[in-house]
Design an enzyme around this catalytic site. Structure first.
Site: not given
Length: 408
Positions: A17, A104, A356
């Site tokens: 980002h 993650h 996704d």
């Protein structure tokens, strides 16, 4: 680190980002005709929002050539590639201030650096692969122009849905008789034909990037099922590299398949890599697994079976190189998950953001890009060795068994 390659060196930059992502490519040979459109083709195949099977993040992923070319020709100097992040939503990630997302990179990045990006996955995000794909497109154009090398990847499985056995790469065998050494050829004629003829146009006919229509439809339904359940699913990508010269690879630590495995396992979400017969080859006696040599029409040596996947002793042998990469189910899902906060307090994480449900359709151009970078880097190293050797006077004292015999 963020640099890959020795002579063809790719350094990527950027977080998920931040203002932009991209790459610096050093070592591209001068004189290659190159425009932004040569690169954009692959970036458009990688971009999000291509179909209902991918993240809805709306990014154009338009590449801007910053340096290293003039009048559409490479100068031999570093090529700067920039892609702007336009559809940013940092507020979607406020939960990660308290919770490391399960499976993650939030926790591990914080453990390593003591600080992490406040939104998205930072450098662990698939946004980082934009620089790889852009650099790989440059490598690929050189390989195609100079050597006629072709690289095509396709989706070979999603969850438990696989290509039909005759069209699939070798896989784990299931035989109840442990003493039975009988085995069919791991590489069927249909799979050989697929490797020899598959094109990107054929792969891209379906959003799943699976070249078998019936299987592709089943994969679609499986991905949609995961998406509707706010869940995710993994899969595999198979890749073939055609027309690679023999002799590439730098033993002993930089064998061709070692560099290829390094490249593939550096892609986000990868968990497995196998080349040639892979794990299936561990179940087959050497008498059945060995690649017998045959004479090709041009007088050169080839192999009858290519169980080796185009690489022997860490060096390419001129056959098609084929390999498979396993991608795990994406870690970011929208389901509520019982987990712990950074301070160890138990709680419930309901992650937002766009992700996704299955990464393998968009992973196809990333796999192709990393394969191209490896091949070009190895070619430049071999060309340098040959050029240095060519300047030496001929050695007349070597016995015939130490030199390449003349073709018949």
């Amino acid at each position: 680190m963020s640099t890959f390659g020795k002579l063809f060196r790719v350094t990527t930059y950027g977080e998920s980002h931040c203002a932009s992502v991209g790459a610096i490519v050093d070592g591209c040979p001068p004189g290659l005709e190159l425009t932004a459109q040569d690169i954009q083709v692959q970036l458009s195949r990688r971009r999000p929002g291509q179909s209902d099977l991918t993240t809805p993040r709306n990014e154009k992923d338009l590449v801007h050539l910053q340096s290293g070319t003039e009048h559409g020709v490479t100068l031999g100097t570093p090529i700067g590639l920039l892609v702007k992040n336009e559809d940013q939503r940092p507020h979607d990630y406020t939960e990660t201030d308290l919770y490391p997302r399960p499976s993650h990179a939030d926790y591990t990045y914080l453990e390593k650096y003591g600080v992490k990006a406040s939104s998205g996955g930072g450098r662990s995000s698939a946004r980082e692969t934009i620089g790889r794909v852009a650099a790989g497109a440059i490598a690929e154009k050189y390989l195609k122009t100079v050597y006629g090398i072709e690289i095509v990847a396709f989706v070979s499985s999603v969850g438990k849905i696989h290509l039909p056995a005759l069209l699939a790469p070798p896989s784990l065998a299931s035989d109840d008789n442990e003493d039975n050494d009988n085995v069919d050829d791991a590489i069927s004629e249909e799979f050989r034909k697929l490797l020899a003829t598959i094109s990107r146009e054929e792969v891209d006919k379906h959003p799943t990037r699976c070249p078998h229509q019936t299987t592709a439809e089943k994969m679609t339904q499986r991905i949609i099922r995961a998406k509707d359940a706010s869940d995710s699913i993994g899969g595999t990508v198979t890749c073939v590299i055609r027309n690679v010269p023999s002799g590439l690879g730098e033993p002993v630590f930089d064998k061709f398949e070692a560099e290829l495995g390094h490249a593939m396992l550096s892609i986000p979400a990868t968990k497995a890599f196998e080349i040639g017969s892979g794990f299936r080859g561990t179940e087959v006696p050497g008498s059945k697994h060995n690649d017998a040599f045959v004479r090709r029409p041009d007088g050169s040596l080839g192999t009858k079976t290519n169980w080796s996947g185009g690489v022997q002793g860490g060096i390419t042998n001129g056959e098609d190189i084929y390999f498979r990469i396993g991608f795990k189910s994406p870690a970011t899902i929208s389901q509520q998950q019982e987990t712990a906060q950074y301070d160890g307090t138990s709680g419930t994480l309901a992650a937002r953001g766009r992700h996704d449900p299955c990464v393998v359709p968009r992973a196809v151009p990333i796999v192709e890009a990393m394969a191209a970078i490896v091949v070009l880097d190895q070619l430049l190293q071999q060309d340098a060795r040959k050029a240095a050797a060519s300047r030496l006077p001929p050695i007349k004292t070597l016995p015939p068994t130490m030199v390449m015999p003349k073709k018949l």
